[in-house]
Design a protein around this motif. Structure first.
Motif: not given
Length: 233
Positions: A3-8, A231-233
């Motif tokens: 699943e896509p991930r984004l690091r902040i 992102r939650q499904r």
């Protein structure tokens, strides 16, 4: 399929002055680059006296492949009330704005909307006040500003200056969940979770951590914290 991930990440630079009392913007940027983040929310990025020039020079930041979001004022500042955001060029910035915050001391938040691998995303960077009453009023002001905008997944990140568990902040923020980030202050021996990340229900967190590798242990009195969002499904 992953699943896509984004690091902040969020980091209080303390104007790039380390625990050795040396101002080393190159060292601060070394820490930022080591985070592996897509978006970095920064606090105390500018010097204190007008015209508040950037403690972290623009040319160093841009040389290392970061996009500086346009929150600064004429005179060379990197942010607004010391708050700034950096993003990788793989992200598209849709909109930015300032948010005025109440309190005895001048405070403000910065807000940006992105197109990301998770879809549209709003990020708000904060550095809340030292007095708890005003922190909660500032948190409510941020959420009122968010409510006036187009609905999209939300992340709050910054130095919340809150030593206690985040129950009161959660009450003021309403519908966001605070990530259980590790203690980040003081950098030399962290005991306080002053630096926090929170997110709306559309988002999940796959991992979180604090970056304590050298030279982060000495580059600021805070350590940076990060979260990998999904992102939650």
């Amino acid at each position: 399929m992953n699943e896509p991930r984004l690091r902040i990440a969020t980091y209080n630079l303390q104007k790039c002055v380390g625990l050795d009392m040396r101002r080393r913007p190159d060292r601060s940027l070394q820490v930022i680059n080591a985070l592996g983040a897509d978006i970095v929310v920064l606090q105390e990025v500018d010097k204190r006296l007008p015209p508040r020039p950037a403690a972290l020079p623009h040319n160093l930041v841009e040389r290392d492949g970061w996009h500086i979001l346009p929150f600064g004022a004429p005179g060379g500042s990197l942010g607004w009330h010391g708050n700034a955001m950096l993003a990788r060029h793989t992200l598209s910035v849709r909109h930015t704005r300032h948010v005025e915050l109440p309190g005895l001391e001048p405070r403000g938040a910065v807000m940006a909307e992105f197109e990301t691998s998770l879809g549209p995303l709003r990020v708000v960077g904060v550095h809340l006040g030292l007095v708890r009453r005003y922190r909660l009023l500032q948190m409510k002001a941020v959420m009122r500003a968010v409510a006036r905008c187009e609905t999209m997944p939300l992340v709050l990140a910054g130095d919340f200056n809150e030593w206690r568990p985040p129950a009161a902040l959660r009450g003021a923020a309403g519908s966001v969940e605070f990530v259980p980030t590790p203690a980040s202050y003081p950098a030399i021996r962290p005991v306080g979770r002053l630096d926090r990340i929170a997110h709306s229900a559309e988002l999940g967190v796959a991992a979180t951590g604090v970056h304590s590798d050298k030279p982060a242990h000495i580059a600021s009195d805070h350590l940076p914290v990060w979260a990998d969002l999904t992102r939650q499904r």
